[in-house]
Enzyme design. Structure first.
Site, mmCIF file in Angstrom:
data_model
loop_
_atom_site.group_PDB
_atom_site.id
_atom_site.type_symbol
_atom_site.label_atom_id
_atom_site.label_comp_id
_atom_site.label_asym_id
_atom_site.label_seq_id
_atom_site.Cartn_x
_atom_site.Cartn_y
_atom_site.Cartn_z
ATOM 1 N N LYS A 248 -16.454 36.220 39.096
ATOM 2 C CA LYS A 248 -16.938 35.660 37.817
ATOM 3 C C LYS A 248 -18.114 34.729 38.093
ATOM 4 O O LYS A 248 -17.986 33.754 38.826
ATOM 5 C CB LYS A 248 -15.811 34.900 37.113
ATOM 6 C CG LYS A 248 -16.262 34.102 35.883
ATOM 7 C CD LYS A 248 -15.106 33.410 35.162
ATOM 8 C CE LYS A 248 -15.600 32.482 34.047
ATOM 9 N NZ LYS A 248 -14.502 31.786 33.336
ATOM 10 N N ASP A 253 -20.617 27.164 31.671
ATOM 11 C CA ASP A 253 -19.762 27.574 30.548
ATOM 12 C C ASP A 253 -19.678 26.436 29.528
ATOM 13 O O ASP A 253 -18.919 25.486 29.711
ATOM 14 C CB ASP A 253 -18.361 27.933 31.082
ATOM 15 C CG ASP A 253 -17.441 28.422 29.968
ATOM 16 O OD1 ASP A 253 -17.922 28.649 28.837
ATOM 17 O OD2 ASP A 253 -16.225 28.597 30.251
ATOM 18 N N LYS A 260 -16.938 23.880 23.914
ATOM 19 C CA LYS A 260 -16.031 22.968 24.609
ATOM 20 C C LYS A 260 -16.319 21.526 24.190
ATOM 21 O O LYS A 260 -17.376 21.231 23.644
ATOM 22 C CB LYS A 260 -16.233 23.067 26.133
ATOM 23 C CG LYS A 260 -15.689 24.330 26.766
ATOM 24 C CD LYS A 260 -15.889 24.291 28.272
ATOM 25 C CE LYS A 260 -15.418 25.573 28.944
ATOM 26 N NZ LYS A 260 -13.983 25.828 28.836
ATOM 27 N N ASP A 271 -18.112 27.226 37.103
ATOM 28 C CA ASP A 271 -17.554 28.467 36.575
ATOM 29 C C ASP A 271 -18.119 29.735 37.218
ATOM 30 O O ASP A 271 -17.803 30.837 36.797
ATOM 31 C CB ASP A 271 -17.742 28.494 35.055
ATOM 32 C CG ASP A 271 -16.587 29.150 34.327
ATOM 33 O OD1 ASP A 271 -15.498 29.245 34.929
ATOM 34 O OD2 ASP A 271 -16.778 29.576 33.180
ATOM 35 N N ASP A 330 -15.122 31.114 24.166
ATOM 36 C CA ASP A 330 -14.868 30.387 25.417
ATOM 37 C C ASP A 330 -13.978 31.194 26.370
ATOM 38 O O ASP A 330 -13.803 30.820 27.522
ATOM 39 C CB ASP A 330 -14.235 29.027 25.088
ATOM 40 C CG ASP A 330 -14.290 28.053 26.251
ATOM 41 O OD1 ASP A 330 -15.021 28.345 27.225
ATOM 42 O OD2 ASP A 330 -13.614 27.019 26.184
ATOM 43 N N GLU A 332 -14.715 33.793 27.939
ATOM 44 C CA GLU A 332 -15.836 34.673 28.270
ATOM 45 C C GLU A 332 -15.697 35.323 29.636
ATOM 46 O O GLU A 332 -16.260 36.389 29.875
ATOM 47 C CB GLU A 332 -17.149 33.878 28.209
ATOM 48 C CG GLU A 332 -17.511 33.081 29.477
ATOM 49 C CD GLU A 332 -16.518 31.979 29.828
ATOM 50 O OE1 GLU A 332 -15.792 31.538 28.919
ATOM 51 O OE2 GLU A 332 -16.458 31.580 31.000
ATOM 52 N N ARG A 334 -13.235 36.837 31.100
ATOM 53 C CA ARG A 334 -12.598 38.164 31.056
ATOM 54 C C ARG A 334 -13.556 39.218 30.511
ATOM 55 O O ARG A 334 -13.432 40.390 30.824
ATOM 56 C CB ARG A 334 -11.282 38.082 30.266
ATOM 57 C CG ARG A 334 -11.412 37.707 28.830
ATOM 58 C CD ARG A 334 -10.108 37.155 28.227
ATOM 59 N NE ARG A 334 -9.887 35.750 28.595
ATOM 60 C CZ ARG A 334 -8.818 35.042 28.218
ATOM 61 N NH1 ARG A 334 -7.853 35.594 27.486
ATOM 62 N NH2 ARG A 334 -8.692 33.787 28.590
#
Ligand code: BES
Ligand code: MN
Ligand code: ZN
Length: 481
Positions: A248, A253, A260, A271, A330, A332, A334
């Site tokens: 990933k 993020d 967030k 992230d 959020d 994201e 996956r």
């Protein structure tokens, strides 16, 4: 880079610092009795006064007196030490040995498997600093790490440890880099000269669209910096297996429109730790020349709330044709992994491993230092758990129960990117499973261990490089057949 060299016998060596191991209740390890004897009787009295007993984590540093070493560090290893304990002890030593040019040691002479490898990697990782943005960096003075009485076998093991440590260091550097300095284009540039023998292919935004990477495009829609997807190919002659690694790579993020909180964003440059772990592992595997083919895939983008950002309610079509309703922008990771995993599965590797800072829920479940492991295949799960154990990275297997699939059922698409409130790490993994076809697959949720909030043994505050050592150990296991 610190040089690791073989040295003479302890009595014939010299330098800034000598480090010798001591077991519980002050049982001398290799070289410690000699050092204590040479220093004189006051040493034992000194140990009494500072309550140094040889517990793991303890280190007592004393002046070298008439020895040819300026100082002597007695390093506690406790009752029973394994390679990870030794790695941690070497890391603790590294943190206090920053003012001398040369550190000589007998730690690698402790009688356990992989001792020299653990000592070398622990010492190098403990010396790590991320200073490039300080106006007055304070680099360590250490130039040489001398393994006293080491032979070829130990030097080779130490070389192995330093290659792995270099991979971890690369991952830490990438994670610690501020998000403004590591947009996808820059990450792709860094990929280009990762290691000799690694072929790199970069998908730009046009290619990403051509390849129908709908998950990556959806997440990237709100960002001004364009997305990239990097593929690494390491193809040795006569490979024993074919391993795919997917990481990933959300370089920042913000949550997207499902924004967030400010506090929640503070660490979100982390992230891309999964991608960083793939970079570090591919580099180390190639430098070690392991006979395993590796395909690395890192989808790279920011998750931003721009005017063209994806909206809650949007439906994406991922690489394999499956559709995902995006209810929370959020969630994201996956989405980009869906494409990455589908791309990997198409190549029919023997094993796919993805690494991702995927869910806060996994941190709730396992705390900050243990990664969650999910798999559709018991044998692969065992292989990766064992590799993690050897490498000194803690993983815990989590379930993927079939009857939980309904938690990601969507009203309008094949699935949605959120689940019920409970079991958030499982919900995410259930979605990933939809994209690996029939391939053996292991998912590592490293949301917790990717980042350390405090320094400890060979860990420094910030990016940890978690995952690199496990991935290299998996490749080694596959290479061994
Ligand atoms: N990158 C985060 C997960 C994360 C959170 C990693 C904290 C490290 C520390 C991920 O993209 C995310 O935001 N996940 C959400 C999912 C939720 C919206 C279903 C989460 O965990 O809250
Ligand atoms: Mn997120
Ligand atoms: Zn994320």
């Amino acid at each position: 880079m610190i040089e690791i060299v073989a040295g003479p016998h302890i009595a014939d060596g010299e330098g800034g610092l000598l480090a010798v191991p001591v077991f519980a209740d002050r049982t001398w390890g290799p070289g410690a009795e000699w050092a204590a004897g040479e220093l004189g009787e006051w040493v034992e009295g000194h140990f009494d006064s500072v309550d140094f007993t040889g517990k793991s984590g303890q280190v007592a540093v004393v002046p070298g007196g008439s020895l040819a070493y300026s100082q002597v560090a007695f390093v506690g290893l406790g009752d029973e030490v394994d390679s990870e304990g030794l790695r941690q002890a070497a890391g603790t030593l590294a943190k206090l040995a920053t003012m001398v040019e040369s550190v000589a040691t007998t730690l690698h002479q402790v009688d356990i498997d992989d001792a020299a490898e653990a000592v070398a990697s622990g010492f190098l990782l403990g010396q790590y600093r991320f200073d490039k943005y300080r106006s007055e960096p304070k680099p360590s003075a250490v130039e040489r790490f001398v393994l006293l009485d080491a032979g070829d076998v130990e030097l080779e093991a130490a070389r192995h440890g330093s290659i792995v440590a270099r991979g971890v260091t690369l991952a830490r550097d990438l994670v610690n880099e501020p998000p403004v300095s590591k947009p996808p284009v820059e990450m792709a540039r860094i990929a280009a000269d990762l290691a000799e023998g690694v072929r790199v292919e970069v998908f730009d935004e046009e290619r990403i669209a051509e390849e129908r990477l709908g998950g990556l495009m959806g997440v990237a829609a709100g960002a001004t910096n364009p997305a990239r997807l990097v593929q690494f190919w390491y193809e040795p002659e006569q490979p024993k297996a074919f391993l795919a690694l997917v990481g990933k790579g959300i370089v920042f993020d913000s949550g997207g429109l499902s924004l967030k909180t400010p506090a929640g964003m503070e660490t979100m440059k982390t992230d891309m730790s999964g991608a960083a772990a793939v970079y570090g592992a591919v580099q180390a595997i190639a430098e070690l020349g392991l006979p395993v083919s590796v395909l690395g895939i890192t989808p790279l983008t920011e998750n931003m709330p721009g005017g063209s950002a994806q909206r809650p309610g949007d439906v994406l079509t991922a690489r394999n044709g499956k559709t995902i309703e995006v209810l929370n922008t959020d969630a994201e990771g996956r989405l980009v992994l869906a494409d990455g995993l589908a791309l990997a599965a198409e190549q029919e590797p023997d094993l796919i491993i993805d690494v991702a800072t995927l869910t806060g829920a996994c941190m709730v479940a396992l705390g900050p230092k243990i990664g969650g492991l999910f798999s559709n295949d018991d044998e692969s799960a065992e292989l990766v758990l064992a590799a993690g154990k050897r490498a000194g990275e803690r993983l815990w297997r989590m379930p993927l129960p079939d009857d939980y699939r309904k938690h990601i059922d969507s009203d309008v698409a094949d699935m949605k990117n959120t689940g019920i409130r409970w079991g958030g790490a499982i919900n995410a993994a259930m979605l990933l499973k939809e994209f690996v076809a029939d391939r053996p697959w292991v998912h590592l949720d490293i949301a917790g261990p990717a980042r350390a909030s405090d320094a400890e043994h060979y860990v420094v505050k910030g990016g940890t490089g978690f995952g690199v050592r496990t991935l290299v150990a998996v490749a080694e296991a596959l290479a061994a057949g």
